[in-house]
Design a protein around this motif. Structure first.
Motif, short mmCIF file in Angstrom:
data_model
loop_
_atom_site.label_atom_id
_atom_site.label_comp_id
_atom_site.label_asym_id
_atom_site.label_seq_id
_atom_site.Cartn_x
_atom_site.Cartn_y
_atom_site.Cartn_z
N VAL A 50 0.85 -1.20 0.00
CA VAL A 50 0.00 0.00 0.00
C VAL A 50 0.88 1.25 0.00
N ALA A 51 1.94 1.22 0.83
CA ALA A 51 2.85 2.37 0.92
C ALA A 51 3.57 2.60 -0.41
N LEU A 52 3.93 1.51 -1.09
CA LEU A 52 4.62 1.65 -2.38
C LEU A 52 3.69 2.26 -3.43
N ASP A 53 2.43 1.84 -3.42
CA ASP A 53 1.46 2.45 -4.34
C ASP A 53 1.37 3.95 -4.08
N ALA A 54 1.23 4.29 -2.78
CA ALA A 54 1.04 5.69 -2.40
C ALA A 54 2.28 6.52 -2.71
N PHE A 61 9.37 2.26 -11.28
CA PHE A 61 9.28 0.85 -11.66
C PHE A 61 7.94 0.65 -12.38
N PRO A 62 7.92 0.88 -13.70
CA PRO A 62 6.65 0.83 -14.43
C PRO A 62 5.92 -0.51 -14.27
N ASP A 63 6.67 -1.58 -14.03
CA ASP A 63 6.02 -2.88 -13.88
C ASP A 63 5.65 -3.18 -12.42
N TRP A 64 5.77 -2.19 -11.56
CA TRP A 64 5.44 -2.42 -10.15
C TRP A 64 4.04 -3.05 -9.95
N PRO A 65 2.99 -2.53 -10.62
CA PRO A 65 1.65 -3.10 -10.37
C PRO A 65 1.59 -4.60 -10.63
N ALA A 85 -5.94 -9.39 9.59
CA ALA A 85 -6.47 -8.22 10.28
C ALA A 85 -5.80 -6.99 9.68
N SER A 86 -6.45 -5.84 9.75
CA SER A 86 -5.79 -4.66 9.19
C SER A 86 -4.55 -4.35 10.03
N ALA A 87 -3.46 -4.11 9.35
CA ALA A 87 -2.18 -3.92 10.03
C ALA A 87 -1.81 -2.45 10.07
N ALA A 88 -0.91 -2.11 10.97
CA ALA A 88 -0.43 -0.73 11.07
C ALA A 88 0.16 -0.30 9.74
N PRO A 89 -0.10 0.95 9.32
CA PRO A 89 0.45 1.41 8.05
C PRO A 89 1.98 1.44 8.07
N PHE A 90 2.55 1.30 6.89
CA PHE A 90 4.00 1.40 6.75
C PHE A 90 4.29 2.77 6.15
N THR A 91 5.29 3.44 6.68
CA THR A 91 5.60 4.79 6.19
C THR A 91 6.74 4.74 5.19
N LEU A 92 6.51 5.33 4.04
CA LEU A 92 7.52 5.31 2.99
C LEU A 92 7.49 6.66 2.27
N ALA A 93 8.63 7.32 2.20
CA ALA A 93 8.69 8.60 1.49
C ALA A 93 8.56 8.38 -0.02
N ALA A 94 7.93 9.33 -0.70
CA ALA A 94 7.79 9.26 -2.15
C ALA A 94 9.11 9.70 -2.78
N HIS A 95 10.11 8.88 -2.56
CA HIS A 95 11.47 9.21 -2.98
C HIS A 95 12.05 7.97 -3.64
N VAL A 96 12.77 8.15 -4.71
CA VAL A 96 13.25 7.00 -5.47
C VAL A 96 14.07 6.02 -4.62
N ASP A 98 13.98 5.43 -1.31
CA ASP A 98 13.12 4.73 -0.36
C ASP A 98 12.29 3.66 -1.07
N VAL A 99 11.74 4.04 -2.22
CA VAL A 99 10.92 3.11 -2.99
C VAL A 99 11.77 1.93 -3.47
N ALA A 100 12.95 2.21 -3.98
CA ALA A 100 13.80 1.14 -4.53
C ALA A 100 14.19 0.13 -3.45
#
Ligand code: HEM
Length: 178
Positions: A50-54, A61-65, A85-96, A98-100
């Motif tokens: 979810v964090a990676l999508d956001a 990574f165009p093939d990420w989906p 169960a719904s889990a605590a969110p993961f925090t990820l900056a929209a930065h290359v 962090d995403v990589a």
């Protein structure tokens, strides 16, 4: 950084050894233990996806989906009359960087997953561990990492992010091991 992938791999060896040890303790031939194994993975993987999508992972990574496996994990769990169960969110900056780092850990975890799938009792569903992947998907990812993480600052961010994702798996594994 030349060979950013190798640097990431070498710097996260201890983290890998720890998740390997924890997840290796689940008995995948036993239905209850296998469900716990999947619930532990869900607790870590679903929020990271979810964090990676956001964070806009598909920008870099165009093939990420196509690489996402959350639905397969949920499918296996529902076939086992269970659900995450719904889990605590993961925090990820929209930065290359962090995403990589996060994509690296999730995709790398498939490699061990394939091997683990063979230990699962034949009657149990393995669409998550056996998730199909187009040929060359892993080497293609590694090439991409080397391009995206050429700068030292990016590589450092990727390493911190990879460690955070490993830590999330380690924590989830411990929770479900109890
Ligand atoms: C019992 C559990 C596990 C076992 C037995 C295992 C085993 C393996 C093996 C054998 C490889 C190398 C595969 C190859 O090079 O073809 C590998 C790679 C990898 N695994 Fe695991 N693994 C486990 C759990 C995990 C988990 C939970 C994660 C992360 C969430 C993970 C992340 C990675 C990564 C990132 C790589 C790639 C290393 C590289 O850059 O070459 N593994 N694993």
């Amino acid at each position: 950084v030349r060979d950013a992938h190798r640097a990431l791999r070498d710097a996260t060896r201890d983290e890998h050894d720890r998740v390997d040890a924890i997840f290796g303790r689940f008995d995948l031939t036993d239905r209850r233990s296998y469900i716990d194994f999947l619930l532990a993975h869900a607790k870590a993987l679903l929020p990271v996806e979810v964090a990676l999508d956001a964070a806009g992972a598909r920008t870099w990574f165009p093939d990420w989906p196509d690489r996402r496996r959350g639905r397969l994990l949920e499918l296996d769990l529902s076939q086992l009359d269970s659900s995450a169960a719904s889990a605590a969110p993961f925090t990820l900056a929209a930065h290359v960087g962090d995403v990589a780092g996060a994509v690296y850990v999730l995709e790398g975890s498939r490699l061990g997953g394939r091997y683990l799938a063979r230990r699962v009792a034949p009657a149990l569903p393995t669409s998550y561990l056996d998730a199909p992947q187009p040929p060359g998907a892993w080497p293609k990812l590694l090439e991409r990492l080397d391009v995206l993480l050429a700068d030292g600052e990016m590589a450092n961010r990727a390493l911190a992010s990879a460690r955070a994702v490993f830590a999330r798996f380690e924590d989830a594994g411990r929770t479900w091991m109890a």
